[in-house]
Design a protein around this motif. Sequence first.
Motif, PDB file in Angstrom:
ATOM      1  N   UNK A  11       5.257 -24.025  -8.268  1.00 50.12           N
ATOM      2  CA  UNK A  11       6.037 -22.957  -8.875  1.00 50.12           C
ATOM      3  C   UNK A  11       7.127 -23.493  -9.801  1.00 50.12           C
ATOM      4  N   UNK A  12       7.841 -24.537  -9.347  1.00 54.42           N
ATOM      5  CA  UNK A  12       9.034 -24.984 -10.062  1.00 54.42           C
ATOM      6  C   UNK A  12       8.911 -26.391 -10.659  1.00 54.42           C
ATOM      7  N   UNK A  13       7.757 -27.024 -10.492  1.00 51.35           N
ATOM      8  CA  UNK A  13       7.557 -28.347 -11.052  1.00 51.35           C
ATOM      9  C   UNK A  13       7.650 -29.430  -9.988  1.00 51.35           C
ATOM     10  N   UNK A  14       6.841 -30.470 -10.171  1.00 53.46           N
ATOM     11  CA  UNK A  14       6.775 -31.533  -9.175  1.00 53.46           C
ATOM     12  C   UNK A  14       8.108 -32.257  -9.013  1.00 53.46           C
ATOM     13  N   UNK A  15       8.912 -32.265 -10.066  1.00 52.86           N
ATOM     14  CA  UNK A  15      10.203 -32.945  -9.979  1.00 52.86           C
ATOM     15  C   UNK A  15      11.067 -32.376  -8.869  1.00 52.86           C
ATOM     16  N   UNK A  16      11.140 -31.046  -8.774  1.00 51.09           N
ATOM     17  CA  UNK A  16      11.933 -30.431  -7.720  1.00 51.09           C
ATOM     18  C   UNK A  16      11.317 -30.706  -6.355  1.00 51.09           C
ATOM     19  N   UNK A  17      10.003 -30.702  -6.265  1.00 49.74           N
ATOM     20  CA  UNK A  17       9.352 -31.004  -4.988  1.00 49.74           C
ATOM     21  C   UNK A  17       9.710 -32.413  -4.524  1.00 49.74           C
ATOM     22  N   UNK A  18       9.687 -33.366  -5.433  1.00 55.81           N
ATOM     23  CA  UNK A  18       9.995 -34.748  -5.051  1.00 55.81           C
ATOM     24  C   UNK A  18      11.483 -34.908  -4.726  1.00 55.81           C
ATOM     25  N   UNK A  19      12.351 -34.221  -5.445  1.00 52.27           N
ATOM     26  CA  UNK A  19      13.779 -34.260  -5.118  1.00 52.27           C
ATOM     27  C   UNK A  19      14.032 -33.662  -3.736  1.00 52.27           C
ATOM     28  N   UNK A  75      -3.275 -21.708   2.463  1.00 51.81           N
ATOM     29  CA  UNK A  75      -3.338 -21.914   3.907  1.00 51.81           C
ATOM     30  C   UNK A  75      -3.248 -23.410   4.184  1.00 51.81           C
ATOM     31  N   UNK A  76      -2.665 -23.749   5.338  1.00 48.63           N
ATOM     32  CA  UNK A  76      -2.517 -25.177   5.649  1.00 48.63           C
ATOM     33  C   UNK A  76      -2.828 -25.433   7.112  1.00 48.63           C
ATOM     34  N   UNK A  77      -3.071 -26.684   7.425  1.00 47.93           N
ATOM     35  CA  UNK A  77      -3.240 -27.111   8.809  1.00 47.93           C
ATOM     36  C   UNK A  77      -1.857 -27.177   9.478  1.00 47.93           C
ATOM     37  N   UNK A  78      -1.746 -27.897  10.574  1.00 49.40           N
ATOM     38  CA  UNK A  78      -0.548 -27.802  11.395  1.00 49.40           C
ATOM     39  C   UNK A  78       0.602 -28.705  11.004  1.00 49.40           C
ATOM     40  N   UNK A  79       1.802 -28.281  11.317  1.00 46.49           N
ATOM     41  CA  UNK A  79       3.093 -28.962  11.273  1.00 46.49           C
ATOM     42  C   UNK A  79       3.286 -29.814  10.024  1.00 46.49           C
ATOM     43  N   UNK A  80       2.886 -31.087  10.036  1.00 47.06           N
ATOM     44  CA  UNK A  80       3.163 -31.939   8.877  1.00 47.06           C
ATOM     45  C   UNK A  80       2.412 -31.455   7.649  1.00 47.06           C
ATOM     46  N   UNK A  81       1.200 -30.923   7.839  1.00 43.83           N
ATOM     47  CA  UNK A  81       0.459 -30.361   6.698  1.00 43.83           C
ATOM     48  C   UNK A  81       1.183 -29.146   6.145  1.00 43.83           C
ATOM     49  N   UNK A  82       1.841 -28.381   7.024  1.00 43.47           N
ATOM     50  CA  UNK A  82       2.614 -27.239   6.565  1.00 43.47           C
ATOM     51  C   UNK A  82       3.802 -27.655   5.720  1.00 43.47           C
ATOM     52  N   UNK A  83       4.448 -28.749   6.103  1.00 42.11           N
ATOM     53  CA  UNK A  83       5.567 -29.266   5.308  1.00 42.11           C
ATOM     54  C   UNK A  83       5.063 -29.779   3.970  1.00 42.11           C
ATOM     55  N   UNK A  84       3.968 -30.531   3.991  1.00 42.40           N
ATOM     56  CA  UNK A  84       3.403 -31.053   2.747  1.00 42.40           C
ATOM     57  C   UNK A  84       2.973 -29.914   1.823  1.00 42.40           C
ATOM     58  N   UNK A  85       2.355 -28.871   2.398  1.00 43.32           N
ATOM     59  CA  UNK A  85       1.922 -27.737   1.586  1.00 43.32           C
ATOM     60  C   UNK A  85       3.122 -26.964   1.035  1.00 43.32           C
ATOM     61  N   UNK A  86       4.206 -26.896   1.811  1.00 42.97           N
ATOM     62  CA  UNK A  86       5.422 -26.234   1.325  1.00 42.97           C
ATOM     63  C   UNK A  86       5.975 -26.961   0.107  1.00 42.97           C
ATOM     64  N   UNK A  87       6.005 -28.283   0.170  1.00 48.05           N
ATOM     65  CA  UNK A  87       6.451 -29.065  -0.983  1.00 48.05           C
ATOM     66  C   UNK A  87       5.496 -28.873  -2.158  1.00 48.05           C
ATOM     67  N   UNK A  88       4.206 -28.792  -1.871  1.00 43.71           N
ATOM     68  CA  UNK A  88       3.230 -28.516  -2.931  1.00 43.71           C
ATOM     69  C   UNK A  88       3.534 -27.179  -3.601  1.00 43.71           C
ATOM     70  N   UNK A  89       3.861 -26.163  -2.803  1.00 40.85           N
ATOM     71  CA  UNK A  89       4.177 -24.845  -3.361  1.00 40.85           C
ATOM     72  C   UNK A  89       5.420 -24.917  -4.232  1.00 40.85           C
ATOM     73  N   UNK A  90       6.440 -25.625  -3.781  1.00 36.62           N
ATOM     74  CA  UNK A  90       7.634 -25.816  -4.616  1.00 36.62           C
ATOM     75  C   UNK A  90       7.244 -26.463  -5.944  1.00 36.62           C
ATOM     76  N   UNK A  91       6.406 -27.489  -5.882  1.00 32.03           N
ATOM     77  CA  UNK A  91       5.968 -28.155  -7.100  1.00 32.03           C
ATOM     78  C   UNK A  91       5.118 -27.273  -7.980  1.00 32.03           C
TER      79      UNK A  91
END
Length: 215
Positions: A184-192, A166-182
Motif C-alpha cells: 500500500x505505502x511502498x517497500x521503504x516504509x515496510x522495511x523501516x 490470507x496468511x499462515x500462523x503467527x510469524x507468517x502473519x507478521x510477514x504478511x502484515x509488513x507485505x501489506x504495508x509495502x
Amino acid sequence: MKPDTTTPLTFGMLLFDEVEVLDLGGPFEVFSTAGRLARTEDGRPLLRVLTVAATGRPVRARGGLRIVADHTLDEDPPFDVLVVPGGVTTAVETDPEVLDWLSRRRKSSALTFSICTGAFLLAAVGALDGRPATTHWEDQEELARRWPDVRLRTDVRWVDDGDLVTSAGISAGIDASLYIVGRIFGEGLARRTARQMDYAWTAEGGAQDGGSGRP
C-alpha cells in the motif's frame, strides 16, 4: 502507484475469546508502528488500528490475556481494512451476530486480511469460495475438508488475491502484515517498520494472485 499520503488508512481488527495473542498482536504492532513512522501531510498517523468485539466485556485471549476492544459490533466503527486473526474459532463460527457483521464488513472493506485460522471465519461467510487462500499448516486439511470450494495453497506463507490476503500462523502473519504495508505505502516504509520492530522480515514466501497498490 505513488502512495497516498493525504488520507489515513484505518485497520479494524476483530477480537474474540480464544484469539491467538500474536495473531492479533503481531499485525497490530506492524500497522501501529508504521503509523508512528509515517504521517499524513497534516501530521496524522498514516495508519491507525482499532479493535472490535461482540460486546464491551474483556475478551480472554489464548493463554488468559484479557483485552478490552475499542468498539463493539453494535457501534460498527468505520474502517478501510478488515483484519481477522486466528485462534480457537469454533464458537465464533456459529455466532450469527459475528458472522453477519463479518459478511457485511468484508463486502464493504477495501481489503480483508486473515491470519492463521481467521481464514475459517472468512470461509464460514463464503468469502473464500473460489478464492486462493492459506492458513496454518496444522489446519489446512480441515479447511480443505470443510470448505472444498476454497482453492487452498499449501506451498506459501501468504496469498494476495487483490482485495483478500490470507496468511499462515503467527510469524507468517507478521510477514504478511509488513507485505501489506509495502503493497500500500511502498517497500521503504515496510522495511523501516521491520527495522523499528527489530524484526527479521521474511519478505519472500508469498504468492500474488492479483491486485497491488492501495486498496
